[in-house]
Design a protein around this motif. Structure first.
Motif, PDB file in Angstrom:
ATOM      1  N   THR A 321      38.529  42.129  54.267  1.00  0.00           N
ATOM      2  CA  THR A 321      39.645  42.644  55.061  1.00  0.00           C
ATOM      3  C   THR A 321      40.068  41.621  56.106  1.00  0.00           C
ATOM      4  O   THR A 321      39.227  41.015  56.780  1.00  0.00           O
ATOM      5  CB  THR A 321      39.247  43.951  55.755  1.00  0.00           C
ATOM      6  N   ALA A 322      41.367  41.422  56.244  1.00  0.00           N
ATOM      7  CA  ALA A 322      41.887  40.448  57.206  1.00  0.00           C
ATOM      8  C   ALA A 322      41.652  40.957  58.637  1.00  0.00           C
ATOM      9  O   ALA A 322      41.955  42.117  58.935  1.00  0.00           O
ATOM     10  CB  ALA A 322      43.374  40.219  56.979  1.00  0.00           C
ATOM     11  N   PRO A 323      41.121  40.133  59.530  1.00  0.00           N
ATOM     12  CA  PRO A 323      40.899  40.547  60.922  1.00  0.00           C
ATOM     13  C   PRO A 323      42.194  40.984  61.612  1.00  0.00           C
ATOM     14  O   PRO A 323      42.175  41.856  62.476  1.00  0.00           O
ATOM     15  CB  PRO A 323      40.322  39.292  61.574  1.00  0.00           C
ATOM     16  N   SER A 324      43.314  40.394  61.196  1.00  0.00           N
ATOM     17  CA  SER A 324      44.587  40.671  61.861  1.00  0.00           C
ATOM     18  C   SER A 324      45.302  41.912  61.346  1.00  0.00           C
ATOM     19  O   SER A 324      46.220  42.416  61.985  1.00  0.00           O
ATOM     20  CB  SER A 324      45.526  39.472  61.701  1.00  0.00           C
ATOM     21  N   ASN A 325      44.877  42.418  60.160  1.00  0.00           N
ATOM     22  CA  ASN A 325      45.595  43.531  59.557  1.00  0.00           C
ATOM     23  C   ASN A 325      44.675  44.236  58.557  1.00  0.00           C
ATOM     24  O   ASN A 325      44.302  43.644  57.539  1.00  0.00           O
ATOM     25  CB  ASN A 325      46.857  43.027  58.858  1.00  0.00           C
ATOM     26  N   PRO A 326      44.319  45.486  58.806  1.00  0.00           N
ATOM     27  CA  PRO A 326      43.410  46.195  57.896  1.00  0.00           C
ATOM     28  C   PRO A 326      44.003  46.451  56.520  1.00  0.00           C
ATOM     29  O   PRO A 326      43.272  46.816  55.585  1.00  0.00           O
ATOM     30  CB  PRO A 326      43.141  47.520  58.640  1.00  0.00           C
ATOM     31  N   ASN A 327      45.322  46.268  56.375  1.00  0.00           N
ATOM     32  CA  ASN A 327      45.965  46.465  55.077  1.00  0.00           C
ATOM     33  C   ASN A 327      46.122  45.176  54.284  1.00  0.00           C
ATOM     34  O   ASN A 327      46.777  45.164  53.239  1.00  0.00           O
ATOM     35  CB  ASN A 327      47.348  47.101  55.280  1.00  0.00           C
ATOM     36  N   ARG A 328      45.567  44.087  54.778  1.00  0.00           N
ATOM     37  CA  ARG A 328      45.625  42.791  54.108  1.00  0.00           C
ATOM     38  C   ARG A 328      44.211  42.237  53.926  1.00  0.00           C
ATOM     39  O   ARG A 328      43.261  42.713  54.547  1.00  0.00           O
ATOM     40  CB  ARG A 328      46.478  41.789  54.917  1.00  0.00           C
ATOM     41  N   VAL A 329      44.093  41.236  53.075  1.00  0.00           N
ATOM     42  CA  VAL A 329      42.797  40.596  52.842  1.00  0.00           C
ATOM     43  C   VAL A 329      42.934  39.092  53.011  1.00  0.00           C
ATOM     44  O   VAL A 329      44.040  38.543  52.969  1.00  0.00           O
ATOM     45  CB  VAL A 329      42.242  40.919  51.433  1.00  0.00           C
ATOM     46  N   VAL A 330      41.804  38.442  53.196  1.00  0.00           N
ATOM     47  CA  VAL A 330      41.739  36.981  53.230  1.00  0.00           C
ATOM     48  C   VAL A 330      40.600  36.547  52.318  1.00  0.00           C
ATOM     49  O   VAL A 330      39.709  37.344  51.994  1.00  0.00           O
ATOM     50  CB  VAL A 330      41.510  36.441  54.667  1.00  0.00           C
ATOM     51  N   ALA A 331      40.639  35.293  51.890  1.00  0.00           N
ATOM     52  CA  ALA A 331      39.586  34.782  51.019  1.00  0.00           C
ATOM     53  C   ALA A 331      38.227  34.891  51.707  1.00  0.00           C
ATOM     54  O   ALA A 331      38.092  34.589  52.892  1.00  0.00           O
ATOM     55  CB  ALA A 331      39.877  33.325  50.651  1.00  0.00           C
ATOM     56  N   LYS A 332      37.245  35.344  50.965  1.00  0.00           N
ATOM     57  CA  LYS A 332      35.880  35.433  51.477  1.00  0.00           C
ATOM     58  C   LYS A 332      35.180  34.106  51.229  1.00  0.00           C
ATOM     59  O   LYS A 332      35.058  33.659  50.082  1.00  0.00           O
ATOM     60  CB  LYS A 332      35.128  36.556  50.777  1.00  0.00           C
ATOM     61  N   GLU A 333      34.754  33.483  52.299  1.00  0.00           N
ATOM     62  CA  GLU A 333      34.090  32.190  52.165  1.00  0.00           C
ATOM     63  C   GLU A 333      32.592  32.317  52.461  1.00  0.00           C
ATOM     64  O   GLU A 333      32.171  33.151  53.240  1.00  0.00           O
ATOM     65  CB  GLU A 333      34.729  31.175  53.128  1.00  0.00           C
ATOM     66  N   PRO A 334      31.766  31.498  51.791  1.00  0.00           N
ATOM     67  CA  PRO A 334      32.153  30.394  50.889  1.00  0.00           C
ATOM     68  C   PRO A 334      32.364  30.831  49.435  1.00  0.00           C
ATOM     69  O   PRO A 334      32.582  29.989  48.583  1.00  0.00           O
ATOM     70  CB  PRO A 334      30.968  29.449  50.995  1.00  0.00           C
ATOM     71  N   ALA A 335      32.292  32.135  49.157  1.00  0.00           N
ATOM     72  CA  ALA A 335      32.333  32.594  47.765  1.00  0.00           C
ATOM     73  C   ALA A 335      33.609  32.175  47.039  1.00  0.00           C
ATOM     74  O   ALA A 335      33.572  31.743  45.880  1.00  0.00           O
ATOM     75  CB  ALA A 335      32.180  34.106  47.719  1.00  0.00           C
ATOM     76  N   ALA A 336      34.768  32.280  47.723  1.00  0.00           N
ATOM     77  CA  ALA A 336      36.030  31.923  47.079  1.00  0.00           C
ATOM     78  C   ALA A 336      36.068  30.444  46.721  1.00  0.00           C
ATOM     79  O   ALA A 336      36.442  30.066  45.605  1.00  0.00           O
ATOM     80  CB  ALA A 336      37.210  32.295  47.973  1.00  0.00           C
ATOM     81  N   SER A 337      35.673  29.602  47.671  1.00  0.00           N
ATOM     82  CA  SER A 337      35.670  28.151  47.418  1.00  0.00           C
ATOM     83  C   SER A 337      34.715  27.793  46.293  1.00  0.00           C
ATOM     84  O   SER A 337      34.994  26.906  45.477  1.00  0.00           O
ATOM     85  CB  SER A 337      35.320  27.402  48.692  1.00  0.00           C
ATOM     86  N   GLU A 338      33.576  28.487  46.235  1.00  0.00           N
ATOM     87  CA  GLU A 338      32.599  28.215  45.178  1.00  0.00           C
ATOM     88  C   GLU A 338      33.165  28.602  43.802  1.00  0.00           C
ATOM     89  O   GLU A 338      32.916  27.916  42.806  1.00  0.00           O
ATOM     90  CB  GLU A 338      31.308  28.962  45.461  1.00  0.00           C
ATOM     91  N   LEU A 339      33.946  29.694  43.757  1.00  0.00           N
ATOM     92  CA  LEU A 339      34.571  30.096  42.492  1.00  0.00           C
ATOM     93  C   LEU A 339      35.542  29.016  42.019  1.00  0.00           C
ATOM     94  O   LEU A 339      35.493  28.603  40.843  1.00  0.00           O
ATOM     95  CB  LEU A 339      35.299  31.414  42.680  1.00  0.00           C
ATOM     96  N   TRP A 340      36.421  28.566  42.903  1.00  0.00           N
ATOM     97  CA  TRP A 340      37.398  27.551  42.505  1.00  0.00           C
ATOM     98  C   TRP A 340      36.709  26.234  42.156  1.00  0.00           C
ATOM     99  O   TRP A 340      37.129  25.525  41.231  1.00  0.00           O
ATOM    100  CB  TRP A 340      38.432  27.345  43.607  1.00  0.00           C
ATOM    101  N   GLU A 341      35.642  25.910  42.858  1.00  0.00           N
ATOM    102  CA  GLU A 341      34.887  24.685  42.542  1.00  0.00           C
ATOM    103  C   GLU A 341      34.301  24.774  41.138  1.00  0.00           C
ATOM    104  O   GLU A 341      34.272  23.785  40.400  1.00  0.00           O
ATOM    105  CB  GLU A 341      33.778  24.471  43.573  1.00  0.00           C
ATOM    106  N   SER A 342      33.842  25.960  40.756  1.00  0.00           N
ATOM    107  CA  SER A 342      33.262  26.119  39.412  1.00  0.00           C
ATOM    108  C   SER A 342      34.314  25.879  38.336  1.00  0.00           C
ATOM    109  O   SER A 342      34.001  25.364  37.253  1.00  0.00           O
ATOM    110  CB  SER A 342      32.654  27.516  39.254  1.00  0.00           C
ATOM    111  N   LEU A 343      35.566  26.229  38.617  1.00  0.00           N
ATOM    112  CA  LEU A 343      36.627  25.963  37.644  1.00  0.00           C
ATOM    113  C   LEU A 343      36.971  24.483  37.595  1.00  0.00           C
ATOM    114  O   LEU A 343      37.282  23.942  36.538  1.00  0.00           O
ATOM    115  CB  LEU A 343      37.885  26.777  37.988  1.00  0.00           C
ATOM    116  N   ARG A 344      36.945  23.829  38.771  1.00  0.00           N
ATOM    117  CA  ARG A 344      37.209  22.387  38.767  1.00  0.00           C
ATOM    118  C   ARG A 344      36.145  21.615  38.023  1.00  0.00           C
ATOM    119  O   ARG A 344      36.418  20.632  37.349  1.00  0.00           O
ATOM    120  CB  ARG A 344      37.286  21.870  40.220  1.00  0.00           C
TER     121      ARG A 344
END
Length: 344
Positions: A321-344
């Protein structure tokens, strides 16, 4: 929430996939394109955008190509990344009716990064929630101007302000993964595809009551026509907590179900049905210039013949959940970066 477990239950029997998701067009058109008029008509259906020229060289590096087995088998085998978007454009009467009324502009209602591994025998489909807050980069416009960098913008706004070019650039900026190709399909195209296939069978785990998408289903197995399948892909308020994550889970189920329907339908033995499906798909596609012909789509489809439904994994980009807005989300780190790294 992901559809991986559900997908693996659905696809126990290995079945050749002629494409991943909506990329099925390439292999489907081969049989019905023998006649000159059919080939011309289907080929001219496809709209394209020259994304490579628009973005230039300031992009992530391409994956290192893997040589093909021999000169007699020139089909591509290198890893490839494809951004697949479902557009909520209300352009045209059909899209306006299916979308529930007129609306200016368009956004990416669905966004999936399809990563096909080297050898073309396994694939990962990563859904990006449309409500993710991102830094939207400056994007070139057809007018010769550029959009301004925007911080904390919803992911799907990239398509709204700069079309396919900005959608691709935004995905590349948050993933650092090069999008080798781009495929977009609109409301009416998706509905026509499902209808041409004779509908699609999907099992839901809970009741769905969503007045916004006009979908009301009891938990269980349902055979849906194009309009109701589209409603399922768009519904969000009638399931779970009403967020985009619940909708993504349904979309991933629907992708798996479509693959099963395609592989179980005897398209090649019914020229009329084959042409109907191919016409529905090509008539609603917008691609990059690397996939804007029957020849290129067919080559891609043929290269995926060794890919079975068990080999397609569906996941969602990790978010919180985004700190600035409970109705929005932001990438969860480091999990998101690790996912994209696995694709690279």
């Amino acid at each position: 929430m992901t559809g991986d477990d559900e997908g693996r239950r659905v696809g126990r029997r290995p079945r050749a996939l002629k494409a991943v998701g909506l990329i099925l067009a390439g292999a489907l058109v081969t049989g019905c394109a023998a006649a000159g008029w059919a080939y011309w008509h289907l080929n001219s259906n496809i709209k394209s955008v020259d994304i490579n020229s628009a973005l230039g060289d300031d992009r992530p590096a391409r994956a290192t190509p893997t040589p093909t087995a021999s000169q007699d088998a020139p089909l591509p085998t290198e890893a490839v990344n494809i951004l697949v978007l479902g557009s909520d454009s209300r352009s045209g009467k059909e899209n306006e009716a299916l979308g529930g009324g007129s609306s200016t502009g368009a956004r990416s209602d669905t966004a999936m990064v399809v990563h096909i591994d080297a050898g073309r025998t396994t694939a990962t489909v990563v859904s990006i929630p449309r409500d993710t807050l991102v830094t939207r980069p400056s994007c070139p416009l057809e007018s010769g101007r550029s959009t301004a960098v925007s911080y904390g913008s919803m992911f799907n706004s990239a398509y709204a302000v700069g079309g396919p070019v900005c959608a691709v650039k935004t995905v590349e900026s948050i993933t650092d993964v090069r999008m080798d190709h781009y495929i977009e399909i609109d409301f009416s195209g998706f509905a026509k595809l499902v209808n041409a296939l004779g509908g699609v069978t999907v099992t839901t785990d809970e009741d769905i009551d969503d007045d916004d998408s006009h979908l009301h289903l009891k938990a269980g197995t349902h055979h849906l026509d194009g309009q109701r399948a589209l409603a399922l892909a768009r519904t969000r308020h009638g399931i779970g907590d009403g967020s985009d994550l619940g909708r993504i889970g349904l979309q991933q189920k629907l992708v798996k179900a479509l693959l099963e329907q395609i592989s179980s339908t005897s398209l090649l033995t019914s020229p009329a049905k084959l042409y109907s499906v191919a016409d529905a798909v090509t008539g609603s596609l917008t691609t990059d210039t690397g996939l804007d012909s029957l020849t290129e789509l067919t080559s891609l489809g043929e290269s995926l013949k060794g890919l079975s439904s068990d080999d397609v994994k569906t996941v969602t980009m990790p978010v919180v959940t985004a700190p600035s807005n409970p109705n929005r989300v932001v990438a969860k780190e480091p999990a998101a970066s690790e996912l994209w790294e696995s694709l690279r």
